[in-house]
Design an enzyme around this catalytic site. Structure first.
Site, PDB file in Angstrom:
ATOM      1  N   LYS A 477      99.772  42.128  47.345  1.00  0.00           N
ATOM      2  CA  LYS A 477      98.850  42.857  48.221  1.00  0.00           C
ATOM      3  C   LYS A 477      98.051  41.818  49.009  1.00  0.00           C
ATOM      4  O   LYS A 477      97.276  41.055  48.436  1.00  0.00           O
ATOM      5  CB  LYS A 477      97.905  43.723  47.373  1.00  0.00           C
ATOM      6  CG  LYS A 477      96.873  44.500  48.181  1.00  0.00           C
ATOM      7  CD  LYS A 477      96.052  45.380  47.227  1.00  0.00           C
ATOM      8  CE  LYS A 477      94.894  46.060  47.920  1.00  0.00           C
ATOM      9  NZ  LYS A 477      94.024  46.752  46.956  1.00  0.00           N
ATOM     10  N   ASN A 481      89.311  40.654  54.346  1.00  0.00           N
ATOM     11  CA  ASN A 481      88.131  41.490  54.226  1.00  0.00           C
ATOM     12  C   ASN A 481      86.973  41.197  55.169  1.00  0.00           C
ATOM     13  O   ASN A 481      85.823  41.430  54.809  1.00  0.00           O
ATOM     14  CB  ASN A 481      87.624  41.442  52.783  1.00  0.00           C
ATOM     15  CG  ASN A 481      88.448  42.354  51.897  1.00  0.00           C
ATOM     16  OD1 ASN A 481      88.493  43.547  52.118  1.00  0.00           O
ATOM     17  ND2 ASN A 481      89.131  41.776  50.916  1.00  0.00           N
ATOM     18  N   SER A 528      93.386  45.385  54.656  1.00  0.00           N
ATOM     19  CA  SER A 528      92.271  44.670  55.269  1.00  0.00           C
ATOM     20  C   SER A 528      91.030  45.533  55.071  1.00  0.00           C
ATOM     21  O   SER A 528      90.746  46.398  55.888  1.00  0.00           O
ATOM     22  CB  SER A 528      92.566  44.439  56.754  1.00  0.00           C
ATOM     23  OG  SER A 528      91.485  43.750  57.342  1.00  0.00           O
ATOM     24  N   GLY A 530      90.879  47.923  53.142  1.00  0.00           N
ATOM     25  CA  GLY A 530      91.537  49.209  53.400  1.00  0.00           C
ATOM     26  C   GLY A 530      92.410  49.047  54.627  1.00  0.00           C
ATOM     27  O   GLY A 530      93.257  48.161  54.689  1.00  0.00           O
ATOM     28  N   ASP A 535      98.659  48.127  61.592  1.00  0.00           N
ATOM     29  CA  ASP A 535      99.300  48.040  62.899  1.00  0.00           C
ATOM     30  C   ASP A 535     100.757  47.646  62.745  1.00  0.00           C
ATOM     31  O   ASP A 535     101.189  47.180  61.688  1.00  0.00           O
ATOM     32  CB  ASP A 535      98.541  47.048  63.792  1.00  0.00           C
ATOM     33  CG  ASP A 535      98.445  45.661  63.180  1.00  0.00           C
ATOM     34  OD1 ASP A 535      99.506  45.021  63.001  1.00  0.00           O
ATOM     35  OD2 ASP A 535      97.332  45.203  62.861  1.00  0.00           O
ATOM     36  N   ASP A 549      90.080  52.165  51.897  1.00  0.00           N
ATOM     37  CA  ASP A 549      89.385  52.009  50.616  1.00  0.00           C
ATOM     38  C   ASP A 549      88.800  53.329  50.147  1.00  0.00           C
ATOM     39  O   ASP A 549      88.209  53.400  49.069  1.00  0.00           O
ATOM     40  CB  ASP A 549      88.260  50.977  50.743  1.00  0.00           C
ATOM     41  CG  ASP A 549      88.779  49.568  50.531  1.00  0.00           C
ATOM     42  OD1 ASP A 549      89.945  49.419  50.137  1.00  0.00           O
ATOM     43  OD2 ASP A 549      88.011  48.614  50.763  1.00  0.00           O
ATOM     44  N   GLU A 615      95.907  65.026  30.750  1.00  0.00           N
ATOM     45  CA  GLU A 615      96.002  64.336  32.051  1.00  0.00           C
ATOM     46  C   GLU A 615      97.233  63.432  32.085  1.00  0.00           C
ATOM     47  O   GLU A 615      97.937  63.341  33.088  1.00  0.00           O
ATOM     48  CB  GLU A 615      94.734  63.513  32.300  1.00  0.00           C
ATOM     49  CG  GLU A 615      93.529  64.360  32.665  1.00  0.00           C
ATOM     50  CD  GLU A 615      92.218  63.565  32.698  1.00  0.00           C
ATOM     51  OE1 GLU A 615      91.346  63.916  33.489  1.00  0.00           O
ATOM     52  OE2 GLU A 615      92.065  62.598  31.903  1.00  0.00           O
TER      53      GLU A 615
HETATM   54  C1  DGJ Z   1      89.522  45.555  49.717  1.00  0.00           C
HETATM   55  C2  DGJ Z   1      90.724  46.363  49.350  1.00  0.00           C
HETATM   56  O1  DGJ Z   1      90.943  47.341  50.306  1.00  0.00           O
HETATM   57  C3  DGJ Z   1      90.532  46.930  47.954  1.00  0.00           C
HETATM   58  O2  DGJ Z   1      91.606  47.761  47.631  1.00  0.00           O
HETATM   59  C4  DGJ Z   1      90.407  45.791  46.996  1.00  0.00           C
HETATM   60  O3  DGJ Z   1      91.611  45.072  46.957  1.00  0.00           O
HETATM   61  C5  DGJ Z   1      89.257  44.902  47.397  1.00  0.00           C
HETATM   62  N1  DGJ Z   1      89.358  44.478  48.765  1.00  0.00           N
HETATM   63  C6  DGJ Z   1      89.194  43.691  46.514  1.00  0.00           C
HETATM   64  O4  DGJ Z   1      88.266  42.793  46.923  1.00  0.00           O
END
Ligand code: DGJ
Length: 753
Positions: A477, A481, A528, A530, A535, A549, A615
């Site tokens: 992933k 950020n 990024s 979320g 793109d 997110d 669940e």
């Molecule tokens: C932003 C991501 O969108 C989240 O899912 C998570 O991975 C955090 N960063 C972790 O810092």
């Protein structure tokens, strides 16, 4: 051949199955845009244009003393600059003598089989005999500044791509100030502009308005495509709906700042220009040097927004996304972020993984916090070595234990970033973007690495490839950020600092290219904060992107709805998270969370050790259903059955490629007493076929919501109702009166004759 040149008239026509695009090389070698829209047959579209002496218009020298020809009125395929077209321009530049001027004329063109590629940039590709390429060369006779206009024509897909190669064939350097990828004029018609704006945790919200007599700009100055605006716009006739009307899409294959401009001019002609963000952009183009603009993917349909989305869904899936997981089924994952955040140990991770394996999860993803000194988001970024305080057994051993549970192992990285509190920053403070003598702006207490630097890319490649080589990692992933600020690179002279933002993106693509090439079996997921970099550029390297997110299924409906206009469901990272939701505090049924996440790549983001047995049972059932329906949701056609204006529910539907199966999803977002019943008209089925409603659908009836009339519920479950496709599409399907908080109903239909 989909591209035809008529020597007598100077007309080049590009034809796809349902559309035509026509340009004219006129007697003065002006390159004019004549038409884009529904397919036309053997017609010279110049009749659409009439020339008059327009007041306050500039006239090119070739027509002197006539005053009837003006670039300000003529539809242009790619404008010059400073020479009399006062609308938004395709290019802006300054010559070595200080003048801001360039005036293009047609020089030559070339038609080739196959699709062009773009050096250093992601672009759509041809799977073999799908596309033809047209290259039209235009040139400024005085300065020899040249532009090769590239067109990729995907006949069967109704897609035409555009980009430009800008070449300095002159003797002196030129500074580019704007370098758009395409320009197109629509001389007639009243249009609506649709864009997808947002913010963190609420990306891609659809907005539609009439195009007015102004320049509307949709763009990002953040150095990334951004949460705030997506690099995708739609122009529609004002009467267009999901199933009717003219729709043009413009999707930018680029992950940095962008700019889309739409201008309705004095004569009601509408121009669309799309390209990289030109604010603070400059590019030093020395003699013989070349600048490639990123690609724009265009489509037209006369059949409304659903049809436009279908064109993009198919194209992004098959002509943008690549690698093993373009086709292979993506594993159902469980990500530990919302389960633990930064607070975990190797023991806790294995406990989570163990329960996840028992649920049928196939991939365990270790999110942020596994490296450096990283107990919060204030430190550690850049130190991509395992944190042995938390993972005492070491990464290979942790992965072994997780693999032994029958799970694949995936990991989170954020390679483009650095915390000041990290060994990497202490060793290389100059690797972070910062302006001389200015304290850089922090965001999430992190700085951005200067990805325009070759040494930074080389280091990151070494570190990341070593991580992937030394550990059995099957999923990555790739997060990012923050937005870019403090753009300045120690490797460029003062006069070239305007290149940093684009060079950053080129560096990022280089790194992604190296890693995805070396590790073709690893599933990469873009992220990024979320969906800030959702793109087509990122999708070229990773076939799925964490969409937001925001994991509240009700709030997220709008995000997934907006995303669906341009991007296929197979790209939408979507997880079932805990209830009450961590972002909104809202409680929702587990089934509703699953129905919404199945409108994406599907996975979980919760602590399974905290689930009840009931669940767990439900989750096993959900995973089983997701796998059963995978070919419908990920490869089938997707239809929006409601708009976000329908305030009490949201509904959508998938139809398998062969139309033998469909999945109908409804989420009630506001339960009503004494309600108007919901009747949904299905789409895309075979009119005469008979479809049976499978009784085994989500949810497990009666457990998570109640249907008011119990007898009706019994009927509803036990009878395997059958309907013709035409009845479902024209009469619709009516739901019973359902009560409870945010119930969701998923119905599976199978063709029986
Ligand atoms: C932003 C991501 O969108 C989240 O899912 C998570 O991975 C955090 N960063 C972790 O810092």
């Amino acid at each position: 051949m989909s591209i035809i040149f008529d020597k007598k008239t100077g007309i080049i026509t590009m034809n796809t199955k349902n559309t035509s695009y026509q340009v004219l090389i006129n007697e003065h070698n002006f390159l004019l845009h004549l038409y884009y829209g529904q397919k036309i047959h053997n017609t010279n579209m110049t009749y659409l244009y009439m020339m008059f002496d327009r007041a306050c218009a500039g006239n090119p020298n070739e027509v002197y003393p006539s005053r009837t020809v003006s670039f300000n009125v003529l539809p242009q395929e790619y404008t010059g600059y400073g020479v009399g077209d006062f609308r938004v321009n395709s290019i802006a530049l300054q010559n070595a003598d200080g003048s801001y001027g360039v005036d293009f004329r047609y020089v030559k063109h070339e038609i080739k089989k196959g699709k062009y590629a773009l050096p250093g940039l992601p672009a759509s590709y041809d799977n073999g005999d799908e596309a033809d390429t047209l290259i039209i060369t235009i040139e400024d006779a005085l300065t020899k500044m040249t532009v090769d206009l590239y067109y990729g024509v995907f006949e069967e897909k109704d897609m035409i791509t555009r980009c430009a190669k800008i070449i300095n064939n002159g003797q002196t350097p030129v500074t580019l100030h704007k370098a758009s990828s395409m320009c197109i004029d629509f001389p007639y018609g009243k249009w609506d502009l649709i864009n997808f704006h947002g913010k963190h945790a609420l990306e891609r919200q659809i907005e539609r308005r009439h195009v007015s007599h102004a320049i509307e700009t949709v763009g990002s100055t953040r150095g990334t495509s951004s949460h705030q605006q997506n690099p995708f716009i739609i122009l529609t006739s004002q009467d267009a709906t999901e199933d009717f009307g003219d729709c043009y899409g413009f999707m930018f294959v680029y992950s940095g700042g962008f700019k889309a401009e739409v201008e309705r001019d004095q004569f009601d002609s509408t121009r669309v220009v799309m390209g990289i963000q030109d604010e603070a952009f400059t590019w030093d183009l020395k003699p013989e040097c070349v600048f490639y603009t990123p690609e724009v993917i265009m489509t037209y349909t006369g059949n409304g927004l659903s049809s436009l989305s279908h064109n993009y869904h198919d194209f992004v899936r098959n002509n943008i996304c690549r690698g093993k997981y373009k086709v292979a089924r993506r594993p159902v994952l469980l990500n530990n972020w919302e389960a633990t955040y930064f607070n975990f140990t190797d023991k806790k991770l294995v406990e989570i993984a163990k329960d996840a394996a028992g649920l049928g999860v196939e991939l365990f993803v270790l999110d942020d916090g596994w490296f450096g000194v990283r107990d919060s988001d204030n430190s550690g970024l850049g130190d991509w070595y395992v944190n042995t305080d938390k993972i005492k057994c070491g990464l290979p051993e942790l992965i072994r234990q997780i693999n032994d549970l029958g799970l694949k192992f995936g990991i989170w990285i954020e390679p483009e970033m650095v915390n000041e509190d990290s060994d990497l920053y202490r060793a290389h403070p100059d690797w972070a973007l910062r302006m001389p003598n200015r304290i850089p702006t922090r965001s999430r207490n992190q700085l951005v690495l200067d990805m325009s630097r070759e040494d930074v890319i080389a280091y990151l490649y070494e570190r990341m490839s070593e991580l992937l080589r030394d550990n059995h990692i099957e999923y990555v992933k790739w997060d990012m950020n923050r937005s870019l600020s403090d753009l300045w690179s120690a490797t460029l002279p003062a006069g070239r600092q305007g290149e940093v933002a684009h060079r950053y993106v080129l560096g990022l693509y280089k790194l992604m290219d190296q890693l995805t090439r070396e590790f073709p079996d690893v599933l990469f997921e873009g992220c990024s904060g979320g969906g800030a970099r959702y793109d087509a550029g990122i999708l070229y390297y990773s076939p799925q992107i964490w969409c937001s997110d925001d994991t509240d299924p009700i709030h997220r409906l709008n995000i997934q709805y907006g995303s669906s206009f341009g991007y296929p469901i197979s790209t939408v990272g979507a997880h079932v998270s805990a209830s009450p939701n961590h972002q909104t505090g809202r409680s929702t049924p587990l089934n509703t969370r699953a129905v919404v996440a199945m409108n994406g790549t599907f996975g979980y983001e919760l602590d399974p050790t905290e689930l009840t047995e009931e669940e767990k049972e439900q989750i096993r059932y959900q995973i089983k259903k997701f796998k059963e329906y995978y070919h419908i949701t990920q490869d089938g056609k997707y239809y929006r059955l409601s708009s976000i204006k329908d305030e009490s529910y949201e509904a959508w539907q998938f139809v398998s490629k062969d139309k033998t199966e469909a999945l109908l999803d409804l989420v009630i977002t506001s339960t009503q007493p004494n309600p108007t019943l919901i009747n949904l008209k299905l789409k895309g089925l075979e009119e005469e076929a008979i479809y049976e409603i499978d009784s085994k659908t989500l949810p497990d009836w009666g457990k998570t919501f109640e249907i008011v009339d119990i007898d009706m519920r019994e009927d509803y479950i036990v009878k395997k109702e059958v309907f013709s496709g035409s009845a479902l599409m024209h009469g619709g399907y009516t739901y019973p009166w359902v009560i409870g908080d945010y119930p969701a109903i998923q119905i599976h239909l199978k063709k029986i004759k």
